[in-house]
Structures are given as C-alpha cells and as structure tokens.
Design a protein around this motif. Structure first.
Motif, mmCIF file in Angstrom:
data_model
loop_
_atom_site.group_PDB
_atom_site.id
_atom_site.type_symbol
_atom_site.label_atom_id
_atom_site.label_comp_id
_atom_site.label_asym_id
_atom_site.label_seq_id
_atom_site.Cartn_x
_atom_site.Cartn_y
_atom_site.Cartn_z
ATOM 1 N N LEU A 1 0.825 -1.198 0.000
ATOM 2 C CA LEU A 1 0.000 0.000 0.000
ATOM 3 C C LEU A 1 0.869 1.262 0.000
ATOM 4 N N GLN A 2 1.996 1.202 0.696
ATOM 5 C CA GLN A 2 2.915 2.340 0.651
ATOM 6 C C GLN A 2 3.466 2.534 -0.761
ATOM 7 N N ARG A 3 3.793 1.434 -1.413
ATOM 8 C CA ARG A 3 4.286 1.539 -2.799
ATOM 9 C C ARG A 3 3.223 2.170 -3.694
ATOM 10 N N ALA A 4 1.985 1.768 -3.490
ATOM 11 C CA ALA A 4 0.907 2.323 -4.308
ATOM 12 C C ALA A 4 0.744 3.811 -4.040
ATOM 13 N N PHE A 5 0.913 4.211 -2.788
ATOM 14 C CA PHE A 5 0.845 5.630 -2.440
ATOM 15 C C PHE A 5 1.932 6.410 -3.181
ATOM 16 N N VAL A 6 3.162 5.907 -3.118
ATOM 17 C CA VAL A 6 4.280 6.572 -3.793
ATOM 18 C C VAL A 6 4.074 6.562 -5.303
ATOM 19 N N ARG A 7 3.562 5.449 -5.830
ATOM 20 C CA ARG A 7 3.359 5.343 -7.277
ATOM 21 C C ARG A 7 2.373 6.398 -7.779
ATOM 22 N N THR A 8 1.363 6.703 -6.958
ATOM 23 C CA THR A 8 0.397 7.728 -7.336
ATOM 24 C C THR A 8 1.088 9.054 -7.640
ATOM 25 N N LEU A 9 2.078 9.389 -6.825
ATOM 26 C CA LEU A 9 2.819 10.633 -7.028
ATOM 27 C C LEU A 9 3.837 10.498 -8.153
ATOM 28 N N ALA A 10 4.553 9.380 -8.151
ATOM 29 C CA ALA A 10 5.656 9.214 -9.094
ATOM 30 C C ALA A 10 5.187 9.221 -10.537
ATOM 31 N N VAL A 11 4.078 8.563 -10.806
ATOM 32 C CA VAL A 11 3.547 8.541 -12.174
ATOM 33 C C VAL A 11 3.107 9.936 -12.590
ATOM 34 N N ARG A 12 2.475 10.628 -11.669
ATOM 35 C CA ARG A 12 1.929 11.948 -11.981
ATOM 36 C C ARG A 12 3.037 12.975 -12.236
ATOM 37 N N TRP A 13 4.144 12.864 -11.501
ATOM 38 C CA TRP A 13 5.178 13.900 -11.541
ATOM 39 C C TRP A 13 6.488 13.418 -12.161
ATOM 40 N N LYS A 14 6.436 12.342 -12.930
ATOM 41 C CA LYS A 14 7.686 11.769 -13.450
ATOM 42 C C LYS A 14 8.444 12.734 -14.343
ATOM 43 N N ASN A 15 7.756 13.693 -14.955
ATOM 44 C CA ASN A 15 8.415 14.649 -15.848
ATOM 45 C C ASN A 15 8.581 16.027 -15.216
ATOM 46 N N ALA A 16 8.489 16.082 -13.897
ATOM 47 C CA ALA A 16 8.707 17.354 -13.200
ATOM 48 C C ALA A 16 10.205 17.538 -13.016
ATOM 49 N N GLY A 17 10.755 18.548 -13.663
ATOM 50 C CA GLY A 17 12.199 18.778 -13.613
ATOM 51 C C GLY A 17 12.652 19.639 -12.466
ATOM 52 N N ASN A 18 11.753 20.006 -11.569
ATOM 53 C CA ASN A 18 12.116 20.838 -10.415
ATOM 54 C C ASN A 18 11.687 20.181 -9.104
ATOM 55 N N VAL A 19 11.869 18.860 -9.016
ATOM 56 C CA VAL A 19 11.428 18.108 -7.839
ATOM 57 C C VAL A 19 12.571 17.269 -7.281
ATOM 58 N N ILE A 20 12.721 17.299 -5.963
ATOM 59 C CA ILE A 20 13.516 16.350 -5.183
ATOM 60 C C ILE A 20 12.533 15.627 -4.274
ATOM 61 N N TYR A 21 12.725 14.343 -4.079
ATOM 62 C CA TYR A 21 11.876 13.602 -3.136
ATOM 63 C C TYR A 21 12.638 13.355 -1.830
ATOM 64 N N ASN A 22 11.989 13.674 -0.722
ATOM 65 C CA ASN A 22 12.428 13.206 0.583
ATOM 66 C C ASN A 22 11.383 12.193 1.027
#
Length: 1012
Positions: A504-525
């Motif tokens: 479920l945590q992976r699915a949570f992260v995937r929701t963001l990662a797919v949406r913002w995969k082409n964001a060139g001004n993002v760092i993830y903590n």
C-alpha cells in the motif's frame, strides 16, 4: 382594489411580517426595532413611494453596528463634524482596549489611522516600518474596495502583517482569529518594488476558534506616521465615506473558491462564493465575475448575477465556465455591487456601485505535468539552471494549517506571489509536504505548486511520509479510495516510516511518481525525520523479515540498513514509474540514538541533515556526516529555533552550514501567507505514547507530549505552521530580517560550490557507531580552534581515500580495525584517540592574528578555498537576540594572500589562484595591506563572482547586514541593484566619489558597483 392600492397594502403587510425578525437577529441590543419604524412610516394615507423611502432610510441607518475611528486628536479635530453617521471618533489617548475589543467582538467595526502602537494584539495585526524615509503610496492592485480619486503623498509608513498574540498557539485552546488579510494600500521603494502594506482590511468573516469573537467585524488599518501629511483632509473624508458605504451594505465574503486549484485543458471551472449578511433585514447585491487569462492585460466578462441574503444569514452564487486552453495561472475578479441605500428593496436594482472586490486564481494545465529540468546533482554540488553555488532554501506551509488541510485550501494566486518573493529573497529550494490522504483536490493543488515553483526557478523538495499521520490514503486507478494504517498505536520505536503494508505504501508513492515523473524541479524526501529502534517481527511484513543483507544482531547498523532498504523499495517505485529526480530517504535522529543518517542515506542522491541544536552544531554535524568520500552533496534540510524571526540564529546557522560543507541550508520555515479557514480534526497520533505503558525502545521525547498536547487540541499537530518558526512578516511577501540573513548568502553564493580536493590529513568517522559522534565533534572543534586544514572521510569509503594522504586521525575506534593495517601499508600515519590530533605533524595550520578569539573553518570551492572566521561565542546560543559580541580585528594569511578585517561574529575570505575574490567583514577590509574599503556599520560581503581579485576588479557586487556608509579605495563609476532573479536594475541616482551611502531601502538589495 386598483394596482396602486394593492402595492400600498403589500408594503404595509410586508412591514408587519418583519416584526418578529428583529428579535431573531444576531445583532446587539443597540439596534433599533426596524419593524416599528417602518410601520409608523407606512400609514394608510401614505403613498407607496413614501413607504418605500421610509423603509430605505430606516434600514440604511440601522442595519449594522458602528465603526470606531481610532486616530490622534489632531486628525479627529480636522475631521470633526464631517464624519459619516456610522463612524464614531475615538481619540487614541482615550482608547480603552478591553472596551473596544468587547465591541469588536460583538460585530462593531474599526478604522485605525496613524502609527500602529496600541493596536490590540487580539486582532492579530502587527506592523513594521519598511523604511525610515518616505515611500510612494498607491491603492493596492487587488484592493477589496474602490478608492477613486484618492492620491497619497510620499510618506513614511508602517506595513501591516499577521501577528498572532501567541507564536505557537494550541488549536482549539488558544485564540486564533479567522480573517481575510486584504491589502488596501501598497508602499513602494525608490526602485518601484512593493515594500509594504500601509493600508489593510482585516475581515473577520467567522468566529475566532477558541472564544468565538469578531464574526462580522471589519477592521481597516491605515498606518502612517503623519496621516495629515500623507493625505489631505478631503481625501481622508472620501476614503472614510467609501468605508462607511461598504460597512452599511452589511455584506462580508465568507468564501470565494474554485473546486480545484488546477484544471486540465478542456475542463470546466466552478467558482462558489458565499456572502454573509450582517444586517437585520434581507439585502440584495449583484455579483459580477470577470476573468483574465495568462498574459492578458484586461479582464473579460463571465457572469453577472443578483443574489438576496436573508437577515443574519448568507447566500451563495455559482459561476461555472470552460476557460480557453491556455496553460498558466488564470485570475478571477469578483465584484460585489450594491445600491446601499436601496439594498433592502429587493425588487429594485437601483444604481449599484462596487463595494467589495476579491480575487482568486486557478491553473490551467496539460494533463501530463512537465516542468523544465532545472535541477542536477554534480558530485558534492547541486546545479540549478546550469549554475553551481551555495544555495539557500526554506519550508513552505502556505497557511496556518499543516498537511491535512494545506492543499485543500490552496490559493494559487497567493502562492504565485509567495514563490516570486521566495526567489527574490535568494531562495532556490522549497520544502513542502504531501497530504496523508491523496485525492484529486490535493493532487491538483500540488500540481499547481510544482508549476508555480518552476515558473520562478524554484525546486520543490517534496516530503512524502511523516511521523505525524497514523492513517494514509490514495485513490486507485479505478476510482476506489483506499485508507490504510501507516502506524499502530504502539509504534513509537518506528517514527516517520513503516515496515508494514509495504504494497500500500508503494501504491501511495506510485500515485505521485507517475503523476510527476516529468517534473524537472522536484527532489523527493521519503520520510522526513526517522527514529528506528529494534523493530520486532510484529512490526514488519513477512517480506521485510526475509530481506537479505540485514544483520540479525539488534543495534544501530541493523536499524539503519532496515530503513535504507525500505527507502530503496520506495525509490524503486519512483524509478519504475519513470521518475529520475533525486531521492533522499530522510534524516535519522542520530543525536538521539535513532539510527545512523549516513548509513541510511549512503545510496541516496543527496544526504540530508536537520539541526535544531545551537547553530554551531550545524557546522559540526555537517562535517561529521560529510559524504564527500562518496562524491555526493549534503544539505541542511531543516534548521530552526521556534521563535519567529530569530535573526542571530538564522545568520549563524547559514554561516556554519556553508563552512561545514553543505550544498544548501534550508530554514524551518518561510511563514504563513494566509489564515486557514479550518482547524482540522484529525487525532493527535503522537500523543498516544503518553497514554500507554512505555517501552524502552520508544523515542523518549514522545513520552513528554501530554504536558503540552491537551485532549481538546486538534490536528495532526496541535499547533499552527509558520507562526513560531517563520521568518517573513506573515500574510505578506516581505521577508523579515532572519529570512534576509539566510537569503543573503544564497544570493552571494555563486562560486562557493563544494568540490572534492585532496587533503593531507583526514578525520575518519566510524561506520554505524553513534557513540563516535561526540569524540569526533570534539576533535573537529579543536581543529577549528587550531586553524588547521583537514578533510573528513567516512570509514565506509576508506578504499577511496585520496592518494597522497599523509595522515588520518581516528578520535573513536573504527568498526573495521583491519583498515588500520591497510592504511599503514600505504604509508599513511594513523593517530588514534580523542586527543590524537595533537600529535599529527602533517596538519597544516593557517596563521590568523588574534586567533585566540576566533575559530577557522575551511571549505574547498571551485576556484580555491573559503575560510570562515567565527568568533568563539558565535552560534553558541539559540537566543533570538544575544548581546552583541566583542569586535575582533584579525588578519588571515594563506600562501601569498593576506586578508585583514574586523568581526563580531563571522567573517569570510575566499582565496583563489587569482587572489582574494570574496570577503565578509566589518570595519576596514584590507588585502595584502592595501585598503579595499571601510564599513561604518555592520558587515559587508564583497564578491567579484568569478576569478578576479577584489583588488584588481573594476566590478563587484556587495550585500550588507544593515544601512551603512562604505568608503572604497577606488572611485565609483556607477551602481545597480538586483535581487534573487539576478536582473540588475540601474539605480535611480548618480553616485560619485568613493563613498556609497546605503540607506534602509538600498540595503535590501544586492548592489553592483563599477569603478572608474
């Protein structure tokens, strides 16, 4: 009965119907009974016109409570006998705060004209003086009222801002107002830039959160030192008449928002507006919506609709339309029009005029989010827009609410102003948090934030998981909403991440990662602040218990590697989704035996560290966890103190972060831009520790939370964001002195990027041994005092120790003792023990006169070496305003370069092959004995921004800590100014000679000086 008689009868009948409503009104007892007056006026032989006129007259004079005009007697004497009937003069010298607050709490309004001294703190309005000299004053671009033909003279002003009576109130326990902070007037400096809000409407649209006060009250503040000189008498009268007309109309905007902060092209936008009626009769108003597309210069019509709000009630208007497919930030203007004198004549439109104006924004976006790739990691340096340097950053909660509401009440128009102000202040990295429950409103608001940040060249450091939430949720692609337990009630040995429900945590992260995969001004903590202590099998999924390469023995190494493996699992989700942004697992509470930050982040793009200890610890811990051996950058991702605008703490922390080798320093935090409409009612999960039998593995600080977190508190955290740790003047884009101090080194940080350069001597930090922290930090501090050149190397990277190393110092035994033999076989001298550094003959020491008073920290930079001189008492306290230190005159010599300067706290000297290219100091600044300049007050930073020596350059840039006079050795040819956007603007006056007078307006900029 003819038509005329029918209308007459209806009018009389209507009057009789109104009678009971007077008793139901929420108005105070001072109001007259409307029905009796109307009935008396509407006698049988009256004409319909006279009935209507009487009704309008009575309603207009008694619909609402009074406005108290607080001003000095001199101004009130000038206005005497000319004030509108609803406005009652109240001389400042007769002001009784308790009495006034009681009236405002019951719905009265106030107009404050003059200096801000004496404004009741309960109203949450403070003020600062943007300049000691006169500024240009004009009506604010988005003022909530129309002020035609009112022109102010240049004036010395104060600027209003949100100032809660308590810096960190407890939600639902301490008083917090709910009000819209609406600038009415703007003050601009001599460069034409916005510098203050001398006029403000504080619209208290809802009851305050603890005592239920002020609902329906409007308070205007016009903050001038000499109001009579700022505006002539007729101008003040016209302004007061406008305020009076608006007040008599009885309407307040309760809400004005769209259902999303961002819309995909082709979607319809829906705007909802709620108007409250504080009259004791129904009133009508016209609501006119217009819209301005990105790049447009004018608003175009959308909708005009008429609404009626019942007495003491509200009404709603809905504007629904489909904007053109033009990506960017759109603006909607709402104008509320009333014929105030005829507002109760609901069937008559009359001659309405604009009595209120509000603005809101939304984004139109392509469905696939894509922003320019402005961020890269290059060895130990962070590259932004192709440039390297030392970067400043901050944290951003835009309102007084935290994660659970920050994105559900997101104001794109205000956020755009914030990101612009953040960049102007010199910040390039901004940290934000993800809401615990992901849904479309939250995700679209974050989409908007990413795009708005990118438009200003700002990188978002997005934190996904935190210690605050027990439950988290997301929406599956098929629309099903999933809610899952992120932590259980006894998981106080596992903070900020979880080893359960990994899918479920992976699915949570995937929701963001797919949406913002082409964001060139993002760092993830991934996980903010982590504490991990000996998790047991009941706290781990079966898959976790079977992870390979995790030691069986309990302890720091096992804890750190478990967290690292979890982070790798989450990072893999981002990579599988196509995201290539840098990822940091998160800071571990290493100083509290909660895991080893270095081990946990050893495979991360960037290593984070948080520092809430005294500022000197920012330098010590940055060096302790230095990832230079693995060729990666470190950032001080959080530092703060819990006191608003703590200037000395911010200034010291950023100096130590720079000196200690950090690639960036990020404050906690920027501050509040608007007051949250809601105080959210999530449970306080961390408080559960105090309600259970303690476990020796638990994070000790959580056992004390019940002393401050009371049962009636609400929210994931019971205190608001920003108001304590913040560093801006809340509600405004204006940085306070603390924020300016941090941004100053960010603005002057070009060329100060960290590089890997071989040293003769290295301090070796053991792997996974938190007991090593104190002896290693003691050695680091001793070497600072000894003015020694050295590097720091992690034990886990010993095989990569640079060739040519002469000696290593091990203040604490290494984990792999066999490594000593390997080093000795290479001819490297090994010194073991906490005082072993004293015996190391290979240490190079820098000559510094008067050195007993200062420490010396060194940082290898692109073109040379940066020396930071720190008074030994500097940064040793967390107090907001420590006593000024003693001035120390020092001279530093390195190779063929000598730098002379004075300092109370900090000084900087960068030496390159071309000479000294940057200096910070007080008093006389000299290079090789030659005078560079003399500074009358405070510190100055001088930089050529490149390879030129300060002695030989014809162009330099400088920043100062306060207004001052600088006398140069060379004759000045001209000056210009710039801010964080780095676009120099020619100064509007001519500078001749060698002296540069820097007043409080010029002191806020980077000053570019050219010499003859």
């Amino acid at each position: 009965m003819n038509r005329r008689a029918s209308l007459k009868a209806l009018a009389i009948g209507s009057a009789s119907v109104i009678a009971p409503l007077a008793g139901w009104s929420h108005a105070t007892g001072k109001r007259r009974a409307i029905a009796e007056d109307i009935t008396e006026a509407a006698k049988p032989d009256d004409t319909t016109a006279s009935v209507l006129a009487a009704a309008a007259a009575v309603a207009g004079s008694a619909r609402r409570n009074v406005l108290h005009l607080v001003a000095d007697s001199a101004l009130l004497d000038i206005l005497n006998g000319k004030l509108p009937s609803h406005i009652l003069p109240l001389p400042r010298h007769k002001l009784n705060e308790t009495e006034l607050l009681g009236k405002l709490a019951g719905g009265d309004g106030m107009i404050w004209i003059g200096s801000p001294e004496g404004i009741p703190a309960a109203l949450s309005v403070g003020a600062f003086r943007p300049s000691a000299t006169a500024m240009t004053v004009n009506v604010a671009d988005k003022a909530p009222m129309v002020l035609p033909d009112i022109e102010f003279n240049p004036a010395v002003v104060f600027s209003a801002y949100i100032a809660p009576p308590k810096e960190m109130p407890n939600h639902n326990i301490d008083e917090e107002v709910r009000a819209d902070f609406l600038p009415v007037l703007e003050a601009r400096d001599r460069f034409g830039n916005l510098a203050g809000y001398p006029g403000l409407l504080m619209s208290y649209y809802a009851p305050s959160l603890a005592e239920g006060r002020f609902m329906g009250s409007d308070c205007w503040f016009f903050l001038f030192s000499k109001p009579e000189a700022a505006l002539e008498t007729n101008g003040w009268l016209r302004l007061l008449q406008q305020v009076d007309a608006r007040w008599k109309g009885g309407l307040q905007v309760y809400a004005n928002h769209s259902n999303y902060a961002a819309y995909n092209t082709g979607e319809r936008v829906q705007v909802r507006t709620r108007l409250q009626n504080h009259c004791n009769q129904a009133v009508a108003a016209t609501m006119r919506y217009t819209v301005k597309a990105p790049g447009a210069t004018a608003f175009t019509p959308l909708l005009t609709t008429r609404r009626v709000a019942a007495a003491g009630s509200d009404t709603e208007a809905l504007c629904d339309f489909r904007p053109a497919s033009i990506p960017g930030l759109w603006t909607i203007q709402l104008e509320i029009l009333q014929d105030v004198e005829k507002a109760t004549l609901l069937a008559l439109e009359g001659e309405p005029v604009v009595v209120d104006k509000r603005y809101m924004g939304f984004m139109v976006q392509e469905a696939s989010l894509q922003t320019p790739p402005i961020l890269a990691v290059k060895g130990p340096s962070i590259v932004l827009d192709g440039e390297e340097g030392f970067w400043a950053g901050t944290h951003y909660y835009p309102s007084t609410s935290w994660w659970e509401w920050a994105w559900r009440d997101f104001h794109p128009l205000k956020a755009a102003e914030d990101f612009s102000a953040i960049r102007r202040a010199g910040y390039r990295i901004v940290r934000v948090w993800v809401d615990p429950v992901l849904d479309e409103p939250v995700l679209r608001a974050m989409d908007a934030a990413i795009r708005l940040a990118a438009a200003n060249g700002v990188v978002l450091d997005i934190c996904i998981f935190t210690q605050w939430a027990r439950q988290m949720g997301f929406e599956k692609p098929d629309g099903e909403q999933v809610l899952f337990n992120y932590r259980e009630q006894r998981d106080f040995n596992i903070v900020s991440f979880s080893l359960r429900n990994l899918e479920l945590q992976r699915a949570f992260v995937r929701t963001l990662a797919v949406r913002w995969k082409n964001a060139g001004n993002v760092i993830y903590n991934l996980a903010n602040e982590v504490y991990l202590k000996d998790p047991d099998d009941t706290q781990m999924d079966a898959a976790v218990r079977n992870w390979q390469d995790i030691p069986a023995a309990k302890g720091t190494v096992r804890d750190s590697l478990l967290f690292r493996r979890w982070a790798n699992e989450m990072t893999a989700v981002i990579r599988d989704a196509g995201g290539r942004q840098p990822v940091m697992p998160g800071y571990m509470f290493s100083t509290m035996d909660g895991g080893d930050t270095y081990l946990a982040n050893e495979e991360a793009s960037i290593l984070p560290w948080h520092n809430y200890l005294p500022p000197v610890q920012a330098g010590l811990t940055a060096q302790y966890f230095d990832p230079l051996g693995s060729n990666r950058p470190m950032i001080i991702e959080e530092f703060g103190n819990g006191k608003w605008n703590n200037l000395s703490y911010y200034d010291a922390s950023v100096h130590y972060a720079l000196a200690g080798g950090a690639a960036a320093a990020m404050s906690y935090e920027w501050g509040v831009s608007w007051l949250s409409r809601e105080s959210c009612y999530w449970p306080l999960p961390l408080r559960e520790a105090s309600q259970q039998t303690p476990d020796p593995r638990w994070f000790t600080p959580y056992l004390e939370l019940d002393k401050t977190w009371m049962e009636r508190g609400v929210g994931l955290c019971p205190t608001p964001s920003g108001t304590g740790y913040g560093s801006i003047c809340h509600g405004t884009p204006f940085p306070a002195p603390a924020a300016i101090a941090l941004g100053r080194l960010g603005l002057m940080g070009k060329g100060l990027q960290r590089v890997a350069a071989p040293e003769k001597v290295y301090i070796i930090v053991p792997a996974g041994q938190l007991a090593a922290m104190e002896p290693v930090k003691q050695t680091l501090a001793a070497l600072w005092a000894a003015k020694a050149l050295f590097g720091v190397w992690q034990e886990s990277a010993l095989e990569a120790l640079p060739a040519g190393t002469k000696a290593v110092i091990c203040p604490h035994p290494l984990t792999n003792k066999a490594a000593f033999n390997t080093l000795k076989a290479k001819g490297v001298a090994v010194y073991e023990g906490p005082d072993a550094w004293r015996n190391c003959t290979a240490l190079e020491k820098i000559p510094v006169s008067n050195g007993d008073a200062v420490n010396l920290l060194t940082r290898r930079t692109k073109n040379g070496i940066l020396f930071t001189l720190a008074a030994k008492e500097a940064g040793s306290t967390s107090e907001p305003n420590p006593a000024p230190g003693k001035v120390h005159a020092v001279s530093l010599q390195y190779h063929n370069n000598t730098a002379g300067l004075a300092l109370r706290d900090f000084g900087l000297v960068q030496v390159t092959t071309d000479g000294i290219t940057l200096m910070e100091g007080e008093g006389e600044l000299r290079i090789n004995g030659a005078l560079l300049c003399k500074v009358q007050e405070g510190r100055v930073i001088l930089s050529t921004g490149g390879n030129n020596s300060l002695l030989r350059t014809k162009d330099l840039q400088l920043a100062v800590t306060m207004p001052t006079r600088i006398t140069f050795a060379q004759k000045i040819a001209g000056i210009a100014v710039s801010d964080g956007f780095n676009q120099p603007v020619k100064a509007p006056w001519r500078v001749t000679g060698k002296e540069l007078l820097i007043d409080d307006q010029l002191a806020k900029y980077i000053i570019h000086v050219s010499f003859v």
